[in-house]
Design a protein around this motif. Structure first.
Motif, PDB file in Angstrom:
ATOM      1  N   CYS A  27     -15.517  -7.036 -35.459  1.00  0.00           N
ATOM      2  CA  CYS A  27     -14.091  -7.235 -35.176  1.00  0.00           C
ATOM      3  C   CYS A  27     -13.712  -8.658 -34.810  1.00  0.00           C
ATOM      4  N   GLY A  28     -14.680  -9.530 -34.572  1.00  0.00           N
ATOM      5  CA  GLY A  28     -14.380 -10.911 -34.249  1.00  0.00           C
ATOM      6  C   GLY A  28     -14.196 -11.205 -32.772  1.00  0.00           C
ATOM      7  N   ALA A  29     -14.282 -10.184 -31.911  1.00  0.00           N
ATOM      8  CA  ALA A  29     -14.183 -10.415 -30.465  1.00  0.00           C
ATOM      9  C   ALA A  29     -15.441 -11.128 -29.976  1.00  0.00           C
ATOM     10  N   GLN A  30     -15.426 -11.590 -28.735  1.00  0.00           N
ATOM     11  CA  GLN A  30     -16.601 -12.267 -28.190  1.00  0.00           C
ATOM     12  C   GLN A  30     -17.788 -11.318 -28.204  1.00  0.00           C
ATOM     13  N   ALA A  31     -18.924 -11.815 -28.676  1.00  0.00           N
ATOM     14  CA  ALA A  31     -20.136 -11.007 -28.745  1.00  0.00           C
ATOM     15  C   ALA A  31     -20.872 -11.031 -27.417  1.00  0.00           C
ATOM     16  N   TYR A  32     -21.309  -9.876 -26.982  1.00  0.00           N
ATOM     17  CA  TYR A  32     -22.136  -9.740 -25.793  1.00  0.00           C
ATOM     18  C   TYR A  32     -23.479  -9.118 -26.150  1.00  0.00           C
ATOM     19  N   ILE A  33     -23.662  -8.766 -27.409  1.00  0.00           N
ATOM     20  CA  ILE A  33     -24.894  -8.122 -27.861  1.00  0.00           C
ATOM     21  C   ILE A  33     -25.373  -8.807 -29.132  1.00  0.00           C
ATOM     22  N   ARG A  34     -26.679  -9.113 -29.146  1.00  0.00           N
ATOM     23  CA  ARG A  34     -27.297  -9.675 -30.351  1.00  0.00           C
ATOM     24  C   ARG A  34     -28.434  -8.741 -30.750  1.00  0.00           C
ATOM     25  N   ALA A  35     -28.367  -8.208 -31.954  1.00  0.00           N
ATOM     26  CA  ALA A  35     -29.424  -7.360 -32.492  1.00  0.00           C
ATOM     27  C   ALA A  35     -30.213  -8.191 -33.495  1.00  0.00           C
ATOM     28  N   THR A  36     -31.485  -8.380 -33.215  1.00  0.00           N
ATOM     29  CA  THR A  36     -32.336  -9.125 -34.128  1.00  0.00           C
ATOM     30  C   THR A  36     -33.008  -8.126 -35.060  1.00  0.00           C
ATOM     31  N   THR A  59     -34.570   0.213 -36.022  1.00  0.00           N
ATOM     32  CA  THR A  59     -35.030  -0.869 -36.881  1.00  0.00           C
ATOM     33  C   THR A  59     -34.880  -2.248 -36.252  1.00  0.00           C
ATOM     34  N   ALA A  60     -34.274  -2.329 -35.074  1.00  0.00           N
ATOM     35  CA  ALA A  60     -34.083  -3.626 -34.413  1.00  0.00           C
ATOM     36  C   ALA A  60     -35.405  -4.143 -33.863  1.00  0.00           C
ATOM     37  N   ILE A  61     -35.641  -5.421 -34.027  1.00  0.00           N
ATOM     38  CA  ILE A  61     -36.804  -6.069 -33.432  1.00  0.00           C
ATOM     39  C   ILE A  61     -36.519  -6.348 -31.963  1.00  0.00           C
ATOM     40  N   GLU A  62     -35.273  -6.716 -31.669  1.00  0.00           N
ATOM     41  CA  GLU A  62     -34.844  -6.961 -30.295  1.00  0.00           C
ATOM     42  C   GLU A  62     -33.381  -6.574 -30.155  1.00  0.00           C
ATOM     43  N   TRP A  63     -33.031  -6.022 -29.006  1.00  0.00           N
ATOM     44  CA  TRP A  63     -31.637  -5.686 -28.680  1.00  0.00           C
ATOM     45  C   TRP A  63     -31.296  -6.438 -27.406  1.00  0.00           C
ATOM     46  N   HIS A  64     -30.585  -7.532 -27.522  1.00  0.00           N
ATOM     47  CA  HIS A  64     -30.239  -8.415 -26.409  1.00  0.00           C
ATOM     48  C   HIS A  64     -28.819  -8.067 -25.967  1.00  0.00           C
ATOM     49  N   ASP A  65     -28.692  -7.491 -24.771  1.00  0.00           N
ATOM     50  CA  ASP A  65     -27.407  -6.971 -24.306  1.00  0.00           C
ATOM     51  C   ASP A  65     -26.968  -7.698 -23.035  1.00  0.00           C
ATOM     52  N   GLU A  66     -25.885  -8.431 -23.133  1.00  0.00           N
ATOM     53  CA  GLU A  66     -25.305  -9.126 -21.983  1.00  0.00           C
ATOM     54  C   GLU A  66     -23.972  -8.501 -21.564  1.00  0.00           C
ATOM     55  N   SER A  67     -23.726  -7.269 -21.956  1.00  0.00           N
ATOM     56  CA  SER A  67     -22.442  -6.644 -21.645  1.00  0.00           C
ATOM     57  C   SER A  67     -22.231  -6.463 -20.144  1.00  0.00           C
ATOM     58  N   SER A  68     -23.284  -6.545 -19.351  1.00  0.00           N
ATOM     59  CA  SER A  68     -23.119  -6.455 -17.896  1.00  0.00           C
ATOM     60  C   SER A  68     -22.289  -7.618 -17.360  1.00  0.00           C
ATOM     61  N   ARG A  69     -22.204  -8.715 -18.113  1.00  0.00           N
ATOM     62  CA  ARG A  69     -21.362  -9.851 -17.708  1.00  0.00           C
ATOM     63  C   ARG A  69     -19.892  -9.448 -17.605  1.00  0.00           C
ATOM     64  N   LEU A  70     -19.487  -8.418 -18.308  1.00  0.00           N
ATOM     65  CA  LEU A  70     -18.100  -7.973 -18.260  1.00  0.00           C
ATOM     66  C   LEU A  70     -17.749  -7.342 -16.908  1.00  0.00           C
ATOM     67  N   ARG A  71     -18.751  -6.889 -16.186  1.00  0.00           N
ATOM     68  CA  ARG A  71     -18.532  -6.228 -14.900  1.00  0.00           C
ATOM     69  C   ARG A  71     -18.763  -7.159 -13.708  1.00  0.00           C
ATOM     70  N   GLU A  72     -19.088  -8.420 -13.960  1.00  0.00           N
ATOM     71  CA  GLU A  72     -19.331  -9.365 -12.862  1.00  0.00           C
ATOM     72  C   GLU A  72     -18.022  -9.719 -12.168  1.00  0.00           C
TER      73      GLU A  72
END
Length: 74
Positions: A27-36, A59-72
């Motif tokens: 959707c083009g919003a700020q990304a908080y998750i990167r799936a490698t 199938t993801a090699i890594e799931w990098h989730d920074e969505s907790s930053r939204l609750r800071e």
């Protein structure tokens, strides 16, 4: 091939922190998750990351989730 799927808190993130320049591929919003994936990286906002996590986790090699930053608190 070993696969790891991880949810990282902001404290676990060092040089890999996503920035405002990283945008959701859906959707083009700020990304908080990167799936490698084997073929490259996918970026998602928290909403689309939650929507696609179950489908991509197998199938993801890594799931990098920074969505907790939204609750800071600021």
């Amino acid at each position: 091939m070993t696969q790891t799927v991880q949810d990282l808190s902001i404290d676990d993130v060092s040089n890999h922190q996503l920035t405002a320049a990283d945008r959701c591929d859906s959707c083009g919003a700020q990304a908080y998750i990167r799936a490698t994936m084997a073929s490259g990286e996918l970026f998602f906002c928290a909403h689309h990351g939650a929507e696609f996590k179950d489908k991509l986790a197998a199938t993801a090699i890594e799931w990098h989730d920074e969505s907790s930053r939204l609750r800071e608190s600021k």
